[in-house]
Design a protein around this motif. Structure first.
Motif, PDB file in Angstrom:
ATOM      1  N   SER A   2       0.838  -1.200   0.000  1.00  0.00           N
ATOM      2  CA  SER A   2       0.000   0.000   0.000  1.00  0.00           C
ATOM      3  C   SER A   2       0.878   1.257   0.000  1.00  0.00           C
ATOM      4  O   SER A   2       1.959   1.270   0.587  1.00  0.00           O
ATOM      5  CB  SER A   2      -0.865  -0.031   1.262  1.00  0.00           C
ATOM      6  OG  SER A   2      -0.771   1.151   1.966  1.00  0.00           O
ATOM      7  N   ASP A   3       0.400   2.316  -0.670  1.00  0.00           N
ATOM      8  CA  ASP A   3       1.245   3.517  -0.683  1.00  0.00           C
ATOM      9  C   ASP A   3       1.139   4.270   0.642  1.00  0.00           C
ATOM     10  O   ASP A   3       1.716   5.325   0.815  1.00  0.00           O
ATOM     11  CB  ASP A   3       0.937   4.401  -1.889  1.00  0.00           C
ATOM     12  CG  ASP A   3      -0.395   5.116  -1.741  1.00  0.00           C
ATOM     13  OD1 ASP A   3      -1.196   4.672  -0.883  1.00  0.00           O
ATOM     14  OD2 ASP A   3      -0.613   6.092  -2.465  1.00  0.00           O
ATOM     15  N   GLN A   4       0.409   3.687   1.573  1.00  0.00           N
ATOM     16  CA  GLN A   4       0.343   4.281   2.908  1.00  0.00           C
ATOM     17  C   GLN A   4       1.306   3.585   3.861  1.00  0.00           C
ATOM     18  O   GLN A   4       1.296   3.843   5.048  1.00  0.00           O
ATOM     19  CB  GLN A   4      -1.085   4.205   3.468  1.00  0.00           C
ATOM     20  CG  GLN A   4      -2.126   4.904   2.636  1.00  0.00           C
ATOM     21  CD  GLN A   4      -1.885   6.413   2.550  1.00  0.00           C
ATOM     22  OE1 GLN A   4      -0.877   6.863   2.018  1.00  0.00           O
ATOM     23  NE2 GLN A   4      -2.790   7.199   3.076  1.00  0.00           N
ATOM     24  N   TYR A 189       7.966  16.320  -3.403  1.00  0.00           N
ATOM     25  CA  TYR A 189       7.020  15.295  -3.849  1.00  0.00           C
ATOM     26  C   TYR A 189       6.288  15.731  -5.125  1.00  0.00           C
ATOM     27  O   TYR A 189       6.075  14.947  -6.042  1.00  0.00           O
ATOM     28  CB  TYR A 189       6.023  15.041  -2.707  1.00  0.00           C
ATOM     29  CG  TYR A 189       5.115  13.868  -2.922  1.00  0.00           C
ATOM     30  CD1 TYR A 189       5.600  12.562  -2.835  1.00  0.00           C
ATOM     31  CD2 TYR A 189       3.765  14.048  -3.196  1.00  0.00           C
ATOM     32  CE1 TYR A 189       4.771  11.481  -3.028  1.00  0.00           C
ATOM     33  CE2 TYR A 189       2.921  12.975  -3.390  1.00  0.00           C
ATOM     34  CZ  TYR A 189       3.432  11.685  -3.302  1.00  0.00           C
ATOM     35  OH  TYR A 189       2.615  10.622  -3.500  1.00  0.00           O
ATOM     36  N   HIS A 196       8.734   9.798  -8.368  1.00  0.00           N
ATOM     37  CA  HIS A 196       8.040   8.505  -8.218  1.00  0.00           C
ATOM     38  C   HIS A 196       9.017   7.320  -8.239  1.00  0.00           C
ATOM     39  O   HIS A 196       8.652   6.202  -7.887  1.00  0.00           O
ATOM     40  CB  HIS A 196       7.006   8.345  -9.341  1.00  0.00           C
ATOM     41  CG  HIS A 196       7.621   8.401 -10.708  1.00  0.00           C
ATOM     42  ND1 HIS A 196       8.009   9.591 -11.285  1.00  0.00           N
ATOM     43  CD2 HIS A 196       7.954   7.426 -11.582  1.00  0.00           C
ATOM     44  CE1 HIS A 196       8.551   9.350 -12.475  1.00  0.00           C
ATOM     45  NE2 HIS A 196       8.512   8.040 -12.677  1.00  0.00           N
ATOM     46  N   ILE A 199      11.877   6.991  -2.739  1.00  0.00           N
ATOM     47  CA  ILE A 199      11.055   7.262  -1.547  1.00  0.00           C
ATOM     48  C   ILE A 199      11.651   8.464  -0.824  1.00  0.00           C
ATOM     49  O   ILE A 199      12.880   8.571  -0.697  1.00  0.00           O
ATOM     50  CB  ILE A 199      11.078   6.016  -0.631  1.00  0.00           C
ATOM     51  CG1 ILE A 199      10.288   4.892  -1.270  1.00  0.00           C
ATOM     52  CG2 ILE A 199      10.557   6.331   0.753  1.00  0.00           C
ATOM     53  CD1 ILE A 199      10.322   3.608  -0.459  1.00  0.00           C
ATOM     54  N   ARG A 224       7.641   8.578   2.926  1.00  0.00           N
ATOM     55  CA  ARG A 224       7.202   7.214   3.251  1.00  0.00           C
ATOM     56  C   ARG A 224       8.283   6.433   3.981  1.00  0.00           C
ATOM     57  O   ARG A 224       8.209   5.223   4.119  1.00  0.00           O
ATOM     58  CB  ARG A 224       6.753   6.458   1.984  1.00  0.00           C
ATOM     59  CG  ARG A 224       5.409   6.930   1.473  1.00  0.00           C
ATOM     60  CD  ARG A 224       4.266   6.656   2.467  1.00  0.00           C
ATOM     61  NE  ARG A 224       3.007   7.234   2.035  1.00  0.00           N
ATOM     62  CZ  ARG A 224       2.594   8.473   2.332  1.00  0.00           C
ATOM     63  NH1 ARG A 224       3.319   9.271   3.101  1.00  0.00           N
ATOM     64  NH2 ARG A 224       1.438   8.915   1.887  1.00  0.00           N
TER      65      ARG A 224
END
Ligand code: KIV
Ligand code: ZN
Length: 388
Positions: A2-4, A189, A196, A199, A224
């Protein structure tokens, strides 16, 4: 994934160990590294291999025993540092070289006597060289907190093109306010065209007591990975305290995930405090001795009725057996009856009132009423008070 998902990068053994008087030997570092792996951190920064023979050996041995976690070695943007870091990481299952250079004008001018253009070149050269040894290369822009954002964005784009997998944005001097740090991360970002492919990582120092808040602002704006140390140890006022960031994510921002087993936070905090000879202040969030202790009558009465009246974390969640009721002159009858019950005495009505009056006399003389004092009170024998 998950990108979370927020990756946790522990630098207790590198930035944390820079505290004067906290030097660890290889055996101690191995013990801590194994516990960090058990805790579930994603990256262990094991040391700065070129700095000493001892640090080299520690990084090498940690690389040998750690099987599921990335092991990272620090280097400056210097070929020799990078070569030594690569050698030290030779046995690591998942090796990462962490290389970088100061990007603020103050560092460029007064640390390196250099220029922005030369700094950019060195940054790219360092990442390319590190990349010739390992796939996973993290770049740090030292003093990013005070760096010009447009220049920081140029460096970021260039080092990602050179192969950097993680971009560390350190607030090296703990200078930023949370909204400023968040805006810095958000700018990178949104404006670095190849962002992309890597991180963004936070790395916040606590000079103004804002390291945790800044790290969270970073996460909320696109980072992240979070870097920090257990108990927040580190040079000067320390690094961001990982246990705080982890529990804030868990309790208040649960849409973010980490791989941490929070039940191990208390034990690792103790291990690090004891091994590194760094006592944890009693009122430290999450892991302090008093983090789950209640001493005033109003709070004790409330917490005994319902724990959630005064606690937002169940102590079991961080590996503490239970909340503590501490008897002091501010305690009330509810706490006294509760503690008496634990010793097998059921105090009620008039008996409770009488014992409470005697309890207050003792409590006014001591910092807190301990088990011995209480037993004597309950058995109706005089309490001997030793004043230290
Ligand atoms: O605070 C800092 O800038 C650092 C870097 C060396 C990553 O610790
Ligand atoms: Zn640092």
């Amino acid at each position: 994934m998950s990108d979370q998902r927020v990756y946790v990068f522990d630098t207790t053994l590198r930035d944390g160990e820079q505290v004067p008087g906290s030097k660890l030997n290889t055996e101690q570092k191995l013990k801590i590294a194994l516990q960090l792996e058990e805790l579930g951190v994603d990256v262990i920064e094991a040391g700065f291999p070129v700095s000493s023979k001892g640090d080299f050996t520690s990084v090498q041995e940690i690389g040998r025993i750690i099987k599921n976690t990335t092991v990272c070695g620090l280097s400056r943007a210097v070929e020799k540092d990078i070569e030594v870091a690569a050698q030290a990481l030779m046995y690591a299952t998942y090796p990462r070289i962490h290389t970088g250079i100061g990007t603020s004008d103050i560092h460029i001018k007064h640390k390196f006597n250099s220029t922005r253009e030369k700094t950019l070149e060195r940054a790219v050269g360092a990442v390319k060289y590190a990349k010739s040894f390992v796939e996973d290369v993290e770049f740090y822009a030292e003093d990013a907190g005070r760096s010009d954002i447009k220049f920081l964005a140029r460096v970021t784009e260039a080092v990602i093109n050179a192969g950097a997998t993680v971009i560390n944005v350190p607030d090296t001097t703990g200078y930023c306010l949370p909204h400023e740090y968040g805006e810095k991360i958000r700018y990178l970002y949104e404006n670095v065209p190849n962002m992309h492919k890597a991180i963004l990582s936070t790395h916040c120092h606590n000079d103004l007591g804002l390291a945790t808040a800044n790290s969270l602002a970073g996460v909320e704006n696109g980072a992240r990975q979070v870097e920090g140390t257990i108990n927040g140890i580190g040079e000067r006022a320390g690094n961001s305290a990982l246990e705080e960031i982890i529990m804030i994510l868990k309790k208040r921002l649960p849409h973010f995930e980490t791989g941490i087993n929070t039940k191990l936070l208390n034990s690792i905090s103790r291990l690090i405090s004891e091994t590194m000879n760094m006592p944890v202040q009693a009122n430290k969030a999450i892991v302090g001795e008093n983090a789950f202790a209640h001493s005033s009558g109003i709070h004790q009465d409330g917490v005994l009725k319902l724990r959630e009246n005064y606690e937002i974390i169940d102590p079991l969640e961080v590996g503490v057996d239970h909340s503590k009721i501490v008897l002091t002159a501010r305690s009330g009858r509810a706490a006294l009856a509760y503690k008496a019950k634990q010793l097998g005495y059921d105090l009620q009505g008039e008996e409770l009132n009488r014992t409470y009056e005697r309890f207050l006399q003792v409590a006014d003389e001591v910092k807190f009423v301990n088990r011995d004092h209480l037993l004597k009170l309950l058995e109706n024998v005089p309490v001997e008070i030793v004043v230290r």
